[in-house]
Scaffold this active site. Structure first.
Site, short mmCIF file in Angstrom:
data_model
loop_
_atom_site.label_atom_id
_atom_site.label_comp_id
_atom_site.label_asym_id
_atom_site.label_seq_id
_atom_site.Cartn_x
_atom_site.Cartn_y
_atom_site.Cartn_z
N SER A 178 0.85 -1.19 0.00
CA SER A 178 0.00 0.00 0.00
C SER A 178 0.88 1.24 0.00
O SER A 178 2.01 1.21 0.53
CB SER A 178 -0.89 0.01 1.25
OG SER A 178 -1.58 1.24 1.37
N TYR A 238 -2.98 -1.63 10.36
CA TYR A 238 -2.99 -1.91 8.92
C TYR A 238 -1.76 -1.29 8.26
O TYR A 238 -1.04 -1.97 7.51
CB TYR A 238 -4.27 -1.35 8.28
CG TYR A 238 -4.28 -1.48 6.78
CD1 TYR A 238 -4.67 -2.66 6.17
CD2 TYR A 238 -3.90 -0.40 5.97
CE1 TYR A 238 -4.66 -2.79 4.79
CE2 TYR A 238 -3.89 -0.52 4.59
CZ TYR A 238 -4.28 -1.70 4.00
OH TYR A 238 -4.26 -1.82 2.62
#
Length: 246
Positions: A138, A151
């Protein structure tokens, strides 16, 4: 990366980026296997996409990871591409006691799962033609969104791990690639939304897939997509400005 003639295993393939990759790779003449935890979704996808292979498996569970690898070896021994895509994204208030179960849910799915699965597949992949491991990380690996700290931490860890994995496998024929999405319009993060049908927001999935496939074709080993390029380039210098939006 060679984009046709492969047998590809995609974790977390029942929606979003995983499913979009599956559909795109099938267009290029690949055999595609997707995993997911919900059998109803797997059945619906198999009915809609002739030829796709589905396997019910929870990547967060070590025993199921091992069973998945054995199943792939037995049924699709030509599998030469692993895409570690499955992910969980949860919000977390660090000013209050956290629920360890939620922490473990993210860590086991986003970090432990890909690490273990990649290690289980590596000996098999090394004996095949054009083997590839793709880790989906990400843009938040470089600039964390502070309201979902675990996360982001798992994605930062996966970026670091991918560098180590690529280095350790440098004397094999296994190519290790990192794809770092920006915010993409999928259902990721639905846990924190009251309306569970609401999407994540971000760039259209078709736009993401187009750029990601171009990066794979061009042989990029680290491919931040869209706005993730900016996060990669500027690092912590824009942390405060980025997080002031939330």
């Amino acid at each position: 990366m060679q984009i046709n003639g492969n047998t590809i295993l995609i974790t977390g393939g029942t929606s979003g980026i995983g499913l979009a990759f599956a559909e795109e790779f099938m267009k290029h003449g690949n055999t595609v296997i997707i995993t997911g935890r919900r059998q109803d979704r797997l059945d619906a996808i198999q009915a809609r996409i002739p030829g796709i292979v589905v396997k019910n498996s929870d990547i967060a569970d070590a025993a199921q990871r091992e069973e998945l690898v054995n199943w792939v070896y037995s049924n699709y021994p030509s599998t030469n591409v692993l895409i570690n895509n499955a992910g969980v994204q949860l919000a977390m208030d660090l000013s209050q006691p956290v629920d360890p179960a939620r922490v473990y849910a993210e860590i086991n799915t986003n970090l432990v799962g890909p690490i273990h699965l990649g290690s289980l597949f590596a000996p098999h992949l090394a004996g095949l033609q054009n083997p590839v491991i793709i880790n989906v990380t990400s843009g938040l690996a470089w600039i964390p969104a502070a309201f979902m700290p675990v996360y982001c931490a798992t994605k930062a860890a996966m970026h670091s791990f991918t560098l180590s994995q690529r280095w350790q496998l440098r004397n094999t024929n296994i190519q290790v690639i990192e794809i770092a999405p920006p915010s993409v319009d999928t259902e990721l993060g639905h846990d924190r939304r009251e309306d569970k049908t609401q999407s994540h927001g971000g760039i259209p999935i078709a736009e993401f897939i187009k750029e990601a496939m171009a990066a794979l074709i061009n042989g990029e080993l680290e491919a931040p997509i869209g706005d993730a390029k900016n996060l990669r380039a500027k690092g912590e210098t824009i942390f405060e400005a980025f997080n002031s939006r939330f």
